[in-house]
Motif scaffolding. Structure first.
Motif, PDB file in Angstrom:
ATOM      1  N   CYS A  68      11.466  51.414   9.175  1.00 53.60           N
ATOM      2  CA  CYS A  68      11.186  52.844   9.365  1.00 53.60           C
ATOM      3  C   CYS A  68      12.312  53.607  10.053  1.00 53.60           C
ATOM      4  CB  CYS A  68       9.897  53.009  10.168  1.00 53.60           C
ATOM      5  SG  CYS A  68       8.433  52.521   9.255  1.00 53.60           S
ATOM      6  N   SER A  71      13.299  56.735   8.274  1.00 48.91           N
ATOM      7  CA  SER A  71      12.184  57.487   7.719  1.00 48.91           C
ATOM      8  C   SER A  71      12.395  58.988   7.876  1.00 48.91           C
ATOM      9  CB  SER A  71      10.886  57.079   8.422  1.00 48.91           C
ATOM     10  OG  SER A  71       9.823  57.890   8.001  1.00 48.91           O
ATOM     11  N   TYR A  76       7.093  58.270  12.293  1.00 48.00           N
ATOM     12  CA  TYR A  76       7.560  56.908  12.017  1.00 48.00           C
ATOM     13  C   TYR A  76       8.967  56.693  12.575  1.00 48.00           C
ATOM     14  CZ  TYR A  76       3.627  56.162   8.852  1.00 48.00           C
ATOM     15  OH  TYR A  76       2.376  56.016   8.327  1.00 48.00           O
ATOM     16  N   LYS A 136       4.337  50.508   6.063  1.00 46.47           N
ATOM     17  CA  LYS A 136       5.707  50.929   5.750  1.00 46.47           C
ATOM     18  C   LYS A 136       6.632  49.727   5.565  1.00 46.47           C
ATOM     19  CE  LYS A 136       4.668  55.174   5.776  1.00 46.47           C
ATOM     20  NZ  LYS A 136       4.413  55.773   4.489  1.00 46.47           N
TER      21      LYS A 136
END
Length: 187
Positions: A68, A71, A76, A136
């Motif tokens: 992440c 991201s 996140y 994720k």
């Protein structure tokens, strides 16, 4: 005795846990509740992987944060770049929920199973937290899916999706939050 609506209203997400493990009997009831969830066409596509190993939990946390780091979602991105953030809130128990690849409505099915498990935990005085963050790590990452299926001995026919943590709450429950949302009625 609590009614189901009282139970639903009283359930809270727990983000601080005592180190003590829940009992085998309590864990069995939580898993059983998940297995009795409704599912699309009654396919029951779930697979639950129970993890008590802190090193494996730490690896999943670090791998998710790494996944992440770039991201576009500020939430996140913030978690990923916070060295102190533990996606599992130091809970003693993590359950990874996976779904069979031929499932009719897998995300809905896992949502129903997760809700049942959280409500069963509440009924037992056990805290829980739905961990969507680790999705994720798994979404669109076939290499990580394969790596974790192997590490966690999850059958090849399953896709890892999200997790839930369980344990005895460290803090007293907060009061119910006001509910937001909308609905309409057409007669």
């Amino acid at each position: 005795m609590e009614t189901i609506l009282d139970l639903i209203k009283n359930r809270r997400t727990t983000r601080a846990y005592k180190k003590m493990m829940i009992s085998e009997e309590e864990l069995g009831k939580i898993i059983e509740a998940g297995m009795w969830a409704p599912s699309g066409h009654n396919r029951q596509p779930w697979h639950f992987t129970i993890i008590e190993n802190k090193e494996i939990m730490k690896k999943i946390n670090l791998d998710t944060k790494e996944a992440c780091k770039n991201s576009d979602d500020p939430l996140y991105h913030g978690w990923a770049n916070n060295r102190e953030y533990d996606a599992f809130y130091n809970a003693p128990l993590l359950i990874i929920l996976s779904y069979r690849k031929d499932a009719f409505s897998p995300i809905d099915d896992l949502g129903a199973a997760s809700q049942n498990m959280g409500l069963a935990a509440e009924c037992l005085g056990i805290g829980s937290c739905w961990i969507g963050f680790i999705n994720k790590l798994f979404e669109n990452n076939f290499k990580k899916q394969d790596e974790y299926r192997s590490l966690l001995n999850i059958p090849d026919a399953y896709t890892l999706h999200h997790g839930m943590v369980f344990g005895y709450p460290k803090k007293d429950k907060l009061s119910p939050q006001p509910r937001r949302g909308t609905f309409n009625r057409i007669k």
